[in-house]
Write a protein that holds these residues in place. Sequence first.
Motif, PDB file in Angstrom:
ATOM      1  N   GLY A  67      65.610  35.351  57.778  1.00 38.27           N
ATOM      2  CA  GLY A  67      66.712  34.640  58.406  1.00 38.27           C
ATOM      3  C   GLY A  67      67.071  35.156  59.787  1.00 38.27           C
ATOM      4  N   THR A  68      66.341  36.172  60.274  1.00 38.89           N
ATOM      5  CA  THR A  68      66.591  36.745  61.596  1.00 38.89           C
ATOM      6  C   THR A  68      65.256  36.889  62.315  1.00 38.89           C
ATOM      7  OG1 THR A  68      68.487  37.963  60.720  1.00 38.89           O
ATOM      8  CG2 THR A  68      67.600  38.704  62.830  1.00 38.89           C
ATOM      9  N   VAL A  69      65.065  36.129  63.380  1.00 39.45           N
ATOM     10  CA  VAL A  69      63.783  36.085  64.084  1.00 39.45           C
ATOM     11  C   VAL A  69      63.356  37.463  64.577  1.00 39.45           C
ATOM     12  CG1 VAL A  69      62.575  35.135  66.098  1.00 39.45           C
ATOM     13  CG2 VAL A  69      64.034  33.655  64.718  1.00 39.45           C
ATOM     14  N   ASP A  70      64.266  38.212  65.220  1.00 37.34           N
ATOM     15  CA  ASP A  70      63.898  39.532  65.739  1.00 37.34           C
ATOM     16  C   ASP A  70      63.449  40.471  64.622  1.00 37.34           C
ATOM     17  OD1 ASP A  70      64.412  38.759  68.334  1.00 37.34           O
ATOM     18  OD2 ASP A  70      66.410  39.657  68.411  1.00 37.34           O
ATOM     19  N   ARG A  71      64.157  40.458  63.489  1.00 34.76           N
ATOM     20  CA  ARG A  71      63.775  41.313  62.368  1.00 34.76           C
ATOM     21  C   ARG A  71      62.419  40.882  61.817  1.00 34.76           C
ATOM     22  NH1 ARG A  71      68.321  41.953  58.743  1.00 34.76           N
ATOM     23  NH2 ARG A  71      68.075  39.751  58.317  1.00 34.76           N
ATOM     24  N   ASP A  72      62.199  39.575  61.679  1.00 33.81           N
ATOM     25  CA  ASP A  72      60.921  39.079  61.167  1.00 33.81           C
ATOM     26  C   ASP A  72      59.767  39.496  62.080  1.00 33.81           C
ATOM     27  OD1 ASP A  72      62.414  37.926  59.160  1.00 33.81           O
ATOM     28  OD2 ASP A  72      62.267  35.896  59.965  1.00 33.81           O
ATOM     29  N   ASN A  73      59.977  39.414  63.383  1.00 35.55           N
ATOM     30  CA  ASN A  73      58.931  39.845  64.323  1.00 35.55           C
ATOM     31  C   ASN A  73      58.672  41.343  64.196  1.00 35.55           C
ATOM     32  OD1 ASN A  73      58.426  37.291  65.340  1.00 35.55           O
ATOM     33  ND2 ASN A  73      59.947  37.485  66.960  1.00 35.55           N
TER      34      ASN A  73
END
Length: 182
Positions: A67-73
Amino acid sequence: MTSTATAVRSGTWTLDPTHTEIGFTVRHIMSKVRGKFETFEGSVVTADEVTDSRVDVSVDLSSINTGTVDRDNHLRSSDFFEVEKNPTMTFTSTGVVEKAPGELVVQGDLTIKGVSKPLELSVEVLGEGGDPWGGTRVGFEATGQISRKEFGIDFNVPLEGDKVMIGDKVSLVIAAEAVLQA
């Protein structure tokens, strides 16, 4: 698995990705982060003798979604999954034990980043039946826990005292529907 205890007919079943979620929870500072993998494929082969059944699943690690793009990256990076070199996570069962009617333990090998470790999943068989499209489905929920450090995923940030930002234990929850193949 035609025994009365599991009430699931023998056959090959394919995971339905629109009705299956492969999710996880991990401790993060003073809360927990939940996520799931969006892309995967898998099959369940049920046998007349439950112990002869098997499961094979392959997960696209780049499909992680918290649910968080930066964390997923960050999770896709070399600090965690290193998806450029290790694009998939796999689970291959090595045994199935029936604990009680509708309750199984599926033992297998989980492979992440080229490291294979045994994983035991507690499985509740939710039932089998027809669907509105003329097919036959089975539902189940599986839970387990792994140590991310055992797979070489040991990135962390120290916090005040002897605490760290990310917990080692990762809880897995798989809620699945699979479709019987003709």
